[in-house]
Design an enzyme around this catalytic site. Sequence first.
Site, PDB file in Angstrom:
ATOM      1  N   VAL A  10      13.826  17.757 -48.439  1.00 28.47           N
ATOM      2  CA  VAL A  10      13.392  17.463 -46.353  1.00 28.47           C
ATOM      3  C   VAL A  10      12.805  16.325 -46.559  1.00 28.47           C
ATOM      4  CG1 VAL A  10      12.451  19.807 -46.366  1.00 28.47           C
ATOM      5  CG2 VAL A  10      11.555  18.007 -48.323  1.00 28.47           C
ATOM      6  N   SER A  11      12.574  15.457 -45.523  1.00 26.81           N
ATOM      7  CA  SER A  11      11.943  14.520 -45.451  1.00 26.81           C
ATOM      8  C   SER A  11       9.935  13.566 -45.783  1.00 26.81           C
ATOM      9  CB  SER A  11      12.102  13.291 -44.185  1.00 26.81           C
ATOM     10  OG  SER A  11      13.376  13.338 -43.815  1.00 26.81           O
ATOM     11  N   SER A  12      10.176  14.415 -45.982  1.00 31.91           N
ATOM     12  CA  SER A  12       7.532  14.483 -45.989  1.00 31.91           C
ATOM     13  C   SER A  12       7.895  16.019 -46.653  1.00 31.91           C
ATOM     14  CB  SER A  12       7.323  14.102 -44.808  1.00 31.91           C
ATOM     15  OG  SER A  12       7.779  15.505 -43.677  1.00 31.91           O
ATOM     16  N   GLN A  15       7.673  18.822 -44.497  1.00 33.66           N
ATOM     17  CA  GLN A  15       8.173  20.099 -43.979  1.00 33.66           C
ATOM     18  C   GLN A  15       9.165  20.824 -44.391  1.00 33.66           C
ATOM     19  OE1 GLN A  15      11.735  16.976 -43.693  1.00 33.66           O
ATOM     20  NE2 GLN A  15      11.069  16.635 -40.941  1.00 33.66           N
ATOM     21  N   SER A  40      11.207  10.687 -47.996  1.00 34.59           N
ATOM     22  CA  SER A  40      12.553  10.497 -47.722  1.00 34.59           C
ATOM     23  C   SER A  40      13.704  10.233 -48.619  1.00 34.59           C
ATOM     24  CB  SER A  40      11.887   9.162 -47.138  1.00 34.59           C
ATOM     25  OG  SER A  40      13.198   8.080 -46.369  1.00 34.59           O
TER      26      SER A  40
END
Length: 202
Positions: A10-12, A15, A40
């Site tokens: 997941v990007s952060s 999330q 990221s």
Amino acid sequence: MMSTYGYVRVSSRDQNEDRQLDALRGMEIEERNIFIDKQSGKDFERPQYKRLVRKVRREDLICIKSIDRLGRNYTEIQEQWRYFTKEKGADIVVLDMPLLDTRRGKDLMGTFLSDIVLQVLSFAAENERTNIRQRQAEGIAAAKARGVRFGRPQIIMPEYFGKTVRSWERKEITVEEAVRRCGVSESTFYRRLREYRAEKRA
């Protein structure tokens, strides 16, 4: 003995990875074989991804929810796919796209079809990232045009800041007292002091 691994990104940190995890658990993958990165995909300095790479052996199986978990753009997705399938000799299953399952169709035609699907999906993933960045840039530009300011809010120093600075420069008060009077941190005090002196010199 063949092992099955899952990879989640997941990007952060805020999330939620549950959707990807649920899909991998549906493949009955052991929890200890699921690797999760919360950052990221802009680079491959991802600790859990590196652990996965070290773990995978020939004929192991890697499961991912979608193709863009492998990389941030067309080239990287292709490179990572070929690294696992050609150099490592492992299989990959993309749960969102059943056609991308290297366990099936290992003959020339099957490989050809998988390569075509991989190229199309890799292109689509990169194109979507490009579109998202473009929409973000357009949104920021439109907001700035409306007068919206981004970044940290400007800290307004009190009207008596100059007087406080002069008292501090004459050693009438300590920096701790100057900071207390202005109601800011010491680093902010010194930063605004530099700006204040620059304005006085201008």
